[in-house]
Motif scaffolding. Structure first.
Motif, PDB file in Angstrom:
ATOM      1  N   LYS A  77       0.793  -1.231   0.000  1.00 32.19           N
ATOM      2  CA  LYS A  77       0.000   0.000   0.000  1.00 32.19           C
ATOM      3  C   LYS A  77       0.826   1.282   0.000  1.00 32.19           C
ATOM      4  O   LYS A  77       0.498   2.235  -0.707  1.00 32.19           O
ATOM      5  N   ILE A  78       1.891   1.337   0.812  1.00 36.36           N
ATOM      6  CA  ILE A  78       2.592   2.605   1.009  1.00 36.36           C
ATOM      7  C   ILE A  78       3.667   2.845  -0.054  1.00 36.36           C
ATOM      8  O   ILE A  78       3.636   3.850  -0.766  1.00 36.36           O
ATOM      9  N   ALA A  79       4.612   1.930  -0.170  1.00 37.03           N
ATOM     10  CA  ALA A  79       5.740   2.129  -1.092  1.00 37.03           C
ATOM     11  C   ALA A  79       5.295   2.383  -2.530  1.00 37.03           C
ATOM     12  O   ALA A  79       5.858   3.262  -3.201  1.00 37.03           O
ATOM     13  N   PRO A  80       4.288   1.662  -3.050  1.00 39.59           N
ATOM     14  CA  PRO A  80       3.888   1.910  -4.445  1.00 39.59           C
ATOM     15  C   PRO A  80       3.337   3.314  -4.692  1.00 39.59           C
ATOM     16  O   PRO A  80       3.281   3.755  -5.836  1.00 39.59           O
ATOM     17  N   GLN A  81       2.948   4.032  -3.635  1.00 40.35           N
ATOM     18  CA  GLN A  81       2.369   5.360  -3.812  1.00 40.35           C
ATOM     19  C   GLN A  81       3.412   6.465  -3.868  1.00 40.35           C
ATOM     20  O   GLN A  81       3.081   7.622  -4.104  1.00 40.35           O
ATOM     21  N   GLY A  82       4.679   6.132  -3.624  1.00 42.32           N
ATOM     22  CA  GLY A  82       5.725   7.114  -3.843  1.00 42.32           C
ATOM     23  C   GLY A  82       6.196   7.841  -2.602  1.00 42.32           C
ATOM     24  O   GLY A  82       5.734   7.613  -1.479  1.00 42.32           O
ATOM     25  N   GLU A  83       7.131   8.752  -2.823  1.00 45.25           N
ATOM     26  CA  GLU A  83       7.875   9.417  -1.746  1.00 45.25           C
ATOM     27  C   GLU A  83       6.985  10.191  -0.780  1.00 45.25           C
ATOM     28  O   GLU A  83       7.168  10.120   0.436  1.00 45.25           O
ATOM     29  N   ALA A  84       6.034  10.964  -1.306  1.00 35.99           N
ATOM     30  CA  ALA A  84       5.219  11.808  -0.428  1.00 35.99           C
ATOM     31  C   ALA A  84       4.412  10.972   0.555  1.00 35.99           C
ATOM     32  O   ALA A  84       4.306  11.315   1.739  1.00 35.99           O
ATOM     33  N   VAL A  85       3.836   9.866   0.088  1.00 35.96           N
ATOM     34  CA  VAL A  85       3.032   9.009   0.969  1.00 35.96           C
ATOM     35  C   VAL A  85       3.933   8.267   1.955  1.00 35.96           C
ATOM     36  O   VAL A  85       3.576   8.084   3.118  1.00 35.96           O
ATOM     37  N   ILE A  86       5.113   7.839   1.496  1.00 38.55           N
ATOM     38  CA  ILE A  86       6.061   7.194   2.418  1.00 38.55           C
ATOM     39  C   ILE A  86       6.420   8.155   3.547  1.00 38.55           C
ATOM     40  O   ILE A  86       6.419   7.780   4.726  1.00 38.55           O
ATOM     41  N   ARG A  87       6.722   9.408   3.189  1.00 42.74           N
ATOM     42  CA  ARG A  87       7.084  10.406   4.205  1.00 42.74           C
ATOM     43  C   ARG A  87       5.953  10.599   5.209  1.00 42.74           C
ATOM     44  O   ARG A  87       6.168  10.594   6.430  1.00 42.74           O
ATOM     45  N   ALA A  88       4.730  10.757   4.696  1.00 38.39           N
ATOM     46  CA  ALA A  88       3.592  10.969   5.578  1.00 38.39           C
ATOM     47  C   ALA A  88       3.367   9.774   6.498  1.00 38.39           C
ATOM     48  O   ALA A  88       3.030   9.930   7.674  1.00 38.39           O
ATOM     49  N   HIS A  89       3.560   8.563   5.965  1.00 38.44           N
ATOM     50  CA  HIS A  89       3.353   7.358   6.770  1.00 38.44           C
ATOM     51  C   HIS A  89       4.386   7.271   7.899  1.00 38.44           C
ATOM     52  O   HIS A  89       4.045   6.965   9.046  1.00 38.44           O
ATOM     53  N   THR A 110      14.911   0.025   3.411  1.00 27.48           N
ATOM     54  CA  THR A 110      16.341  -0.235   3.236  1.00 27.48           C
ATOM     55  C   THR A 110      16.582  -1.559   2.521  1.00 27.48           C
ATOM     56  O   THR A 110      17.396  -1.649   1.584  1.00 27.48           O
ATOM     57  N   ALA A 111      15.847  -2.594   2.930  1.00 27.33           N
ATOM     58  CA  ALA A 111      16.043  -3.924   2.351  1.00 27.33           C
ATOM     59  C   ALA A 111      15.663  -3.971   0.876  1.00 27.33           C
ATOM     60  O   ALA A 111      16.214  -4.771   0.118  1.00 27.33           O
ATOM     61  N   HIS A 112      14.750  -3.076   0.461  1.00 26.70           N
ATOM     62  CA  HIS A 112      14.284  -3.103  -0.926  1.00 26.70           C
ATOM     63  C   HIS A 112      14.871  -1.960  -1.755  1.00 26.70           C
ATOM     64  O   HIS A 112      14.402  -1.697  -2.873  1.00 26.70           O
ATOM     65  N   GLY A 113      15.893  -1.313  -1.215  1.00 25.30           N
ATOM     66  CA  GLY A 113      16.589  -0.280  -1.969  1.00 25.30           C
ATOM     67  C   GLY A 113      15.746   0.937  -2.271  1.00 25.30           C
ATOM     68  O   GLY A 113      15.986   1.650  -3.258  1.00 25.30           O
ATOM     69  N   ILE A 114      14.754   1.227  -1.426  1.00 22.92           N
ATOM     70  CA  ILE A 114      13.891   2.392  -1.619  1.00 22.92           C
ATOM     71  C   ILE A 114      14.417   3.523  -0.742  1.00 22.92           C
ATOM     72  O   ILE A 114      14.551   3.352   0.477  1.00 22.92           O
ATOM     73  N   PRO A 115      14.750   4.672  -1.311  1.00 17.77           N
ATOM     74  CA  PRO A 115      15.294   5.773  -0.513  1.00 17.77           C
ATOM     75  C   PRO A 115      14.324   6.203   0.589  1.00 17.77           C
ATOM     76  O   PRO A 115      13.113   6.298   0.359  1.00 17.77           O
ATOM     77  N   VAL A 116      14.871   6.433   1.770  1.00 19.45           N
ATOM     78  CA  VAL A 116      14.065   6.940   2.881  1.00 19.45           C
ATOM     79  C   VAL A 116      13.946   8.454   2.717  1.00 19.45           C
ATOM     80  O   VAL A 116      14.945   9.164   2.757  1.00 19.45           O
ATOM     81  N   PRO A 117      12.748   8.983   2.488  1.00 19.11           N
ATOM     82  CA  PRO A 117      12.612  10.425   2.248  1.00 19.11           C
ATOM     83  C   PRO A 117      12.897  11.225   3.517  1.00 19.11           C
ATOM     84  O   PRO A 117      12.731  10.734   4.641  1.00 19.11           O
ATOM     85  N   ALA A 118      13.347  12.456   3.343  1.00 20.99           N
ATOM     86  CA  ALA A 118      13.531  13.357   4.483  1.00 20.99           C
ATOM     87  C   ALA A 118      12.188  13.540   5.176  1.00 20.99           C
ATOM     88  O   ALA A 118      11.166  13.767   4.529  1.00 20.99           O
ATOM     89  N   HIS A 119      12.174  13.446   6.493  1.00 22.50           N
ATOM     90  CA  HIS A 119      10.929  13.572   7.240  1.00 22.50           C
ATOM     91  C   HIS A 119      11.234  13.992   8.667  1.00 22.50           C
ATOM     92  O   HIS A 119      12.369  13.892   9.139  1.00 22.50           O
ATOM     93  N   GLU A 120      10.196  14.471   9.358  1.00 22.12           N
ATOM     94  CA  GLU A 120      10.336  14.844  10.759  1.00 22.12           C
ATOM     95  C   GLU A 120      10.598  13.584  11.575  1.00 22.12           C
ATOM     96  O   GLU A 120       9.821  12.639  11.544  1.00 22.12           O
TER      97      GLU A 120
END
Length: 291
Positions: A77-89, A110-120
């Motif tokens: 659900k989360i990763a396929p929606q992209g950076e903005a949704v990952i950050r919000a989650h 990290t395990a799937h090579g998806i960049p962790v977006p900058a977030h609070e």
């Protein structure tokens, strides 16, 4: 296992769908005209969907439920929606003190090579209203005196409690309906938004008579030909209640008027469309009042 999970009162639910965007985990769907919890697996029980239900049909209960699976949620659900949704989650989990689920989410990325977006990364108190969280805003000193912004206010008063619905300045008006913190956060408020418009301001969280605001706005819409409405609100979830009040007033007046909604970030800029969508999730403490 017994855990906290949302419960939907089917008698109160109207199937409006406002809760759906606030659940990117995918636990909610509209089925046969009602919001339904379709998967215990995807519901984290933190209640981000509660605040946008105008009927108060959603609550958090404790019952036997399948364990929430953060890894499955991230993958499906989360990763396929992209950076903005990952950050919000990620910020959603931290804001509710869910450090364990947050770590699982980071490990998945990290395990799937998806960049962790900058977030609070500093979590607020669990279930704290985002509008009350203290923040410092760093600004660079202006190199020189900025050019003067000319005032664009065309009428008085501006606070919705004080205005007269019969005032002539509403005739053939373009309305700007704003949360009352917006002009302080957005420095070009007069130039970019107020020019040529009639202004109304209120706070959907702190003002006592929000039901009265719906009635007064409906009266204004009914008495006058309103050409357009611009709605401005801050990024904190409670401020999105400005749009809620406008929509209910239009329904009550039976009017269809073009509405342009813009969200102002605390940093002082206008939010882009993707940011507006993910910020609506808030912290589960939205703008609903008993109307």
């Amino acid at each position: 296992m017994k855990r906290k999970i949302i419960d939907i009162d089917q008698e109160k639910c109207t199937g409006c769908g406002l809760c759906i965007p606030d659940c990117p985990e995918g636990a909610l769907q509209i089925i046969e005209g009602k919001a339904r919890l379709v998967s215990d697996l995807f519901c984290d029980g933190l209640g981000a969907c509660i605040g946008t239900c105008p009927e108060g049909a959603i609550s958090v209960v404790e019952r036997e439920a399948e364990p929430y699976d953060e890894t499955a949620v991230m993958a499906e659900k989360i990763a396929p929606q992209g950076e903005a949704v990952i950050r919000a989650h990620l910020e959603h989990l931290l804001g509710h003190g869910e450090a364990g689920l947050y770590r699982e989410a980071i490990e998945y990325l990290t395990a799937h090579g998806i960049p962790v977006p900058a977030h609070e990364t500093a979590p607020a108190a669990p279930a704290a209203c985002p509008g009350t969280v203290s923040r410092s805003i760093l600004r660079e000193e202006a190199a020189e005196q900025a050019a003067r912004v000319e005032p664009e206010l065309r009428q008085w008063p501006v606070q919705l409690t004080l205005v007269n619905p019969a005032a002539a300045y509403f005739d053939d008006a373009d309305l700007l309906i704003s949360g009352d913190c917006v002009p302080f956060a957005y420095p070009e408020f007069h130039r970019d938004f107020l020019r040529g418009k009639i202004l109304l301001i209120f706070c959907p969280k702190l003002d006592a008579d929000v039901a009265g605001y719906i009635t007064k706005l409906a009266d204004i819409f009914s008495r006058h030909t309103i050409r357009s409405i611009t709605v401005l609100h801050m990024e904190v979830p409670c401020c999105s209640g400005v749009r809620f009040v406008v929509d209910r007033a239009l329904e009550r007046a039976g009017k269809t008027i073009p509405v342009n909604e813009q969200m102002i970030l605390i940093s002082g800029r206008v939010a882009e469309e993707g940011e507006r969508m993910v910020q609506r999730r808030g912290s589960g403490m939205g703008h609903r009042r008993d109307m």
